[in-house]
Design a protein around this motif. Structure first.
Motif, PDB file in Angstrom:
ATOM      1  N   GLY A  39       0.822  -1.204   0.000  1.00 53.69           N
ATOM      2  CA  GLY A  39       0.000   0.000   0.000  1.00 53.69           C
ATOM      3  C   GLY A  39       0.851   1.246   0.000  1.00 53.69           C
ATOM      4  O   GLY A  39       2.006   1.217   0.447  1.00 53.69           O
ATOM      5  N   TYR A  40       0.268   2.329  -0.514  1.00 56.00           N
ATOM      6  CA  TYR A  40       0.995   3.595  -0.623  1.00 56.00           C
ATOM      7  C   TYR A  40       0.056   4.750  -0.293  1.00 56.00           C
ATOM      8  O   TYR A  40      -1.168   4.651  -0.444  1.00 56.00           O
ATOM      9  N   GLY A  41       0.648   5.854   0.135  1.00 61.02           N
ATOM     10  CA  GLY A  41      -0.143   7.048   0.394  1.00 61.02           C
ATOM     11  C   GLY A  41       0.742   8.261   0.553  1.00 61.02           C
ATOM     12  O   GLY A  41       1.931   8.154   0.902  1.00 61.02           O
ATOM     13  N   LEU A  42       0.167   9.428   0.293  1.00 59.89           N
ATOM     14  CA  LEU A  42       0.849  10.718   0.430  1.00 59.89           C
ATOM     15  C   LEU A  42       0.044  11.561   1.407  1.00 59.89           C
ATOM     16  O   LEU A  42      -1.171  11.678   1.272  1.00 59.89           O
ATOM     17  N   ALA A  43       0.717  12.148   2.385  1.00 60.02           N
ATOM     18  CA  ALA A  43       0.071  13.054   3.336  1.00 60.02           C
ATOM     19  C   ALA A  43       0.773  14.391   3.292  1.00 60.02           C
ATOM     20  O   ALA A  43       2.012  14.451   3.287  1.00 60.02           O
ATOM     21  N   VAL A  44      -0.010  15.475   3.256  1.00 61.61           N
ATOM     22  CA  VAL A  44       0.531  16.832   3.155  1.00 61.61           C
ATOM     23  C   VAL A  44      -0.116  17.679   4.244  1.00 61.61           C
ATOM     24  O   VAL A  44      -1.346  17.721   4.353  1.00 61.61           O
ATOM     25  N   CYS A  45       0.710  18.353   5.038  1.00 60.17           N
ATOM     26  CA  CYS A  45       0.214  19.107   6.185  1.00 60.17           C
ATOM     27  C   CYS A  45       0.337  20.609   5.934  1.00 60.17           C
ATOM     28  O   CYS A  45       1.407  21.100   5.570  1.00 60.17           O
TER      29      CYS A  45
END
Length: 251
Positions: free
Chosen positions: A169-175
């Motif tokens: 699985g993969y994901g991108l998080a941006v704060c």
């Protein structure tokens, strides 16, 4: 939550989402933003309102001329920030209603670290290739995907979920501004139905909390009820809708 009564929230989330998925060719025009990224993803190649009830007069012609110069069709992303006349005018001009979606938001109560989820502050080649492959992007679009992620400026992480020695699985998080946006979320088809998507989202929410966020947001197609149900179990609620208008015959 009624989008019509919270234009400031819409504007903040729209700005955060645009910053989290940048486009190399971006033009601001009278409360609208016109973005282009070689045709990779609709939101990076569309016109969007950035201020509540942005003026529509002349905008359609401006956008059509702009994208004609770039050799791309004019695509409009319609949220509650756009005046009602915009959607009506595009419908009348033959622009097709396309891909209705929700922006969903949640407090970070479901956030939880997971030892299987490894977060890197910048994208690696295996993460970029693995994500693009898992998302089913055409190979010729991979360079545009990779460049998009590499261009993200706000604090972010690229997450990989490992199980049994495999990246599943993969994901991108941006704060930004107290919000953590979740993008490029995907679990390999062969590994779905095992709770891995839930673990991935919870871990990215946990990273956001540690980075100073108080809430999370993401975007999901209305035609993907399974994903919506997963997010709802984690506390996400539909906050506002959007859809696209694309050139073509009316349906």
């Amino acid at each position: 939550m009624s989008p019509s009564s919270t234009p400031n929230l819409l504007q903040v989330l729209e700005e955060c989402a645009l910053n989290a998925w940048p486009a190399p060719r971006t033009v601001l025009h009278q409360g609208w933003v016109l973005r282009a990224n070689g045709g990779f993803t609709k939101r990076a190649n569309a016109v969007s309102a950035l201020q509540d009830q942005a003026p529509w007069a002349g905008m359609q012609a401006t956008a059509e001329a702009h994208y004609a110069r770039l050799g791309q069709p004019a695509v409009f992303r319609i949220t509650a920030l756009a005046p009602a006349e915009a959607d009506a005018a595009l419908e009348q001009a033959g622009y097709r209603y396309f891909d209705p979606s929700w922006v969903m938001t949640a407090p970070l109560e479901a956030a939880a670290p997971d030892a299987r989820v490894h977060c890197a502050p910048e994208p690696t080649a295996p993460w970029l290739d693995g994500t693009a492959a898992a998302q089913g992007y055409a190979v010729e679009a991979w360079p545009l995907h990779h460049a998009t992620v590499r261009a993200v400026v706000p604090p972010h992480v690229c997450a990989t979920l490992w199980a049994n020695g495999q990246a599943l699985g993969y994901g991108l998080a941006v704060c930004e501004r107290g919000w953590v946006g979740l993008f490029d979320l995907v679990v390999l088809p062969s590994a779905r139905g095992q709770g891995l998507g839930t673990a991935l989202v919870r871990a990215l929410m946990d990273w956001g909390r540690q980075a100073g966020a108080q809430a999370a947001y993401l975007q999901v197609r209305s035609a993907n009820p399974r994903a919506q149900q997963l997010y709802e179990r984690l506390g996400f609620v539909p906050t506002y809708r959007y859809h696209y208008r694309v050139p073509g015959s009316r349906t």
